[in-house]
Design a protein around this motif. Structure first.
Motif, PDB file in Angstrom:
ATOM      1  N   VAL A 287       0.835  -1.206   0.000  1.00 16.39           N
ATOM      2  CA  VAL A 287       0.000   0.000   0.000  1.00 16.39           C
ATOM      3  C   VAL A 287       0.866   1.249   0.000  1.00 16.39           C
ATOM      4  O   VAL A 287       1.913   1.293   0.638  1.00 16.39           O
ATOM      5  CB  VAL A 287      -0.957   0.066   1.225  1.00 16.39           C
ATOM      6  CG1 VAL A 287      -1.981  -1.034   1.182  1.00 16.39           C
ATOM      7  CG2 VAL A 287      -0.185   0.022   2.534  1.00 16.39           C
ATOM      8  N   LEU A 303      -3.792   0.347   8.721  1.00 16.53           N
ATOM      9  CA  LEU A 303      -2.796  -0.184   7.786  1.00 16.53           C
ATOM     10  C   LEU A 303      -1.517  -0.556   8.524  1.00 16.53           C
ATOM     11  O   LEU A 303      -0.904  -1.593   8.254  1.00 16.53           O
ATOM     12  CB  LEU A 303      -2.484   0.851   6.692  1.00 16.53           C
ATOM     13  CG  LEU A 303      -3.615   1.147   5.694  1.00 16.53           C
ATOM     14  CD1 LEU A 303      -3.206   2.287   4.767  1.00 16.53           C
ATOM     15  CD2 LEU A 303      -3.960  -0.109   4.882  1.00 16.53           C
ATOM     16  N   SER A 307       0.128  -4.268   8.865  1.00 15.18           N
ATOM     17  CA  SER A 307       1.469  -4.554   8.349  1.00 15.18           C
ATOM     18  C   SER A 307       2.406  -5.002   9.455  1.00 15.18           C
ATOM     19  O   SER A 307       3.312  -5.782   9.238  1.00 15.18           O
ATOM     20  CB  SER A 307       2.056  -3.312   7.697  1.00 15.18           C
ATOM     21  OG  SER A 307       2.422  -2.385   8.702  1.00 15.18           O
TER      22      SER A 307
END
Ligand code: AMP
Ligand code: MG
Length: 316
Positions: A287, A303, A307
């Motif tokens: 991303v 996000l 991750s």
């Protein structure tokens, strides 16, 4: 968005009152609901999700008055924020009244409360006439569902009934603010930004992100929460097959997926996009890092968590 189906709402409300589990849409994600005043019903939520008992649940109510009735203290800040943002994606953590069983709050003396801005959720709450405890309607640590199909895929038969109100609008979980301590604390960022909250009640502190998996005042603070099965990374790996979610520019040679350039639009489609990519069995999802501004904070948080602790793809 479809308008609530009366027969479906009636059946769902009956099941909630009978101690069953009902998945329902809110404006954030789908919730897995049970009567918040029924400890045995709430225990079934934890079992269905495989969620540890140490993660408190958010209690959903139909109105500000209903929320006030469950809080032992109702500070001015709660009144101001509730009036400004409810119904909406903001959870307020407050001292709880004894009527809320401790299983709901993971033994904490506080309870997270919110009035969701979704006609199906509100119709269900009104008809059930009890507060509904509901975490996201997915197995623990999996991606939150934004459609009824996601709920079915994650929970299958362990949910008694699914209210299908179409895709959710906000797309990521609510902002969580604690008003139970001496100063307001941001426990989880979301689409109602810290900046927007500060305009109403003044400075709010951000909770320190946890580095260890234990001791979590808030389940959203678990290291590996909100993640797809496919490893999510901010740097494109040099090996394997993956997809690149871009905002400002695509990358040459990558399987590029264009994401909305505004935060609200991005959040609305993020989980749907990740659910879809998960089914493609890719080696990774890369991303583009979103802007470091208040309105993107909730997205950046999800996000980063996704991750952070997931298995990393082999990078040579
Ligand atoms: P979920 O329902 O899985 O989206 O997550 C529930 C969220 O509710 C967590 O991230 C917590 O921040 C919050 N929460 C609910 N109840 C409490 C509480 N009593 N104290 C602190 N946080 C809470
Ligand atoms: Mg969740």
């Amino acid at each position: 968005m479809t308008s609530p189906n009366k027969a479906a709402i009636a059946e769902a409300a009956r099941l909630i009152r009978a101690g069953s589990l009902v998945a329902f849409p809110t404006e954030t994600v789908y919730g897995l609901g049970a009567n918040a005043l029924d400890a045995a019903a709430v225990a079934r939520i934890f079992a269905a999700k495989g969620r540890p008992a140490s993660s408190p649940l958010i209690v959903h109510v139909a109105s500000l008055e209903a929320a006030r009735a469950l809080a032992a203290e109702w500070p001015d800040a709660a009144e101001l924020l509730a009036r400004k943002f409810w119904p909406g994606p903001l959870t307020l953590v407050l001292a709880k009244k004894p009527v809320i069983p401790y299983i709901v709050t993971a033994d904490l003396a506080t309870v997270g409360l919110r009035v969701p801005a979704n006609p199906w959720a509100l119709a269900l709450l009104k008809q059930a006439q009890v507060p509904i405890a509901a975490p996201s309607a997915n197995r623990f640590m999996h991606l939150s569902p934004t459609t009824a199909a996601h709920v079915r895929a994650s929970l299958g038969d362990s949910v008694d009934y699914i209210l299908d109100g179409g895709a959710t609008q906000v797309g990521i979980e609510s902002t969580v603010v604690s008003l139970a301590g001496s100063r307001p604390l941001l426990l989880r960022p979301g689409m109602i930004s810290a900046a927007a909250i500060e305009q109403v009640i003044g400075k709010i502190e951000a909770a320190q992100p946890l580095t260890s998996a234990d001791a979590h005042p808030s389940p959203g603070m678990h290291a590996r929460h909100y993640s797809p099965q496919t490893p999510l990374v901010f740097q494109i790996p040099s090996q394997g097959r993956g997809a690149y979610l871009w905002i400002t520019r695509p990358l040459e040679g990558a399987h590029n997926i264009k994401m909305p350039a505004d935060a609200a639009g991005y959040a609305a489609v993020l989980y749907e996009t990740l659910h879809k990519l998960d089914s493609e069995k890719l080696d990774w999802i890369a991303v583009e890092r979103p802007p470091d501004s208040p309105e993107w904070a909730g997205i950046l948080d999800r996000l980063t968590r996704a991750s952070g602790a997931g298995p990393r793809p082999a990078v040579s």
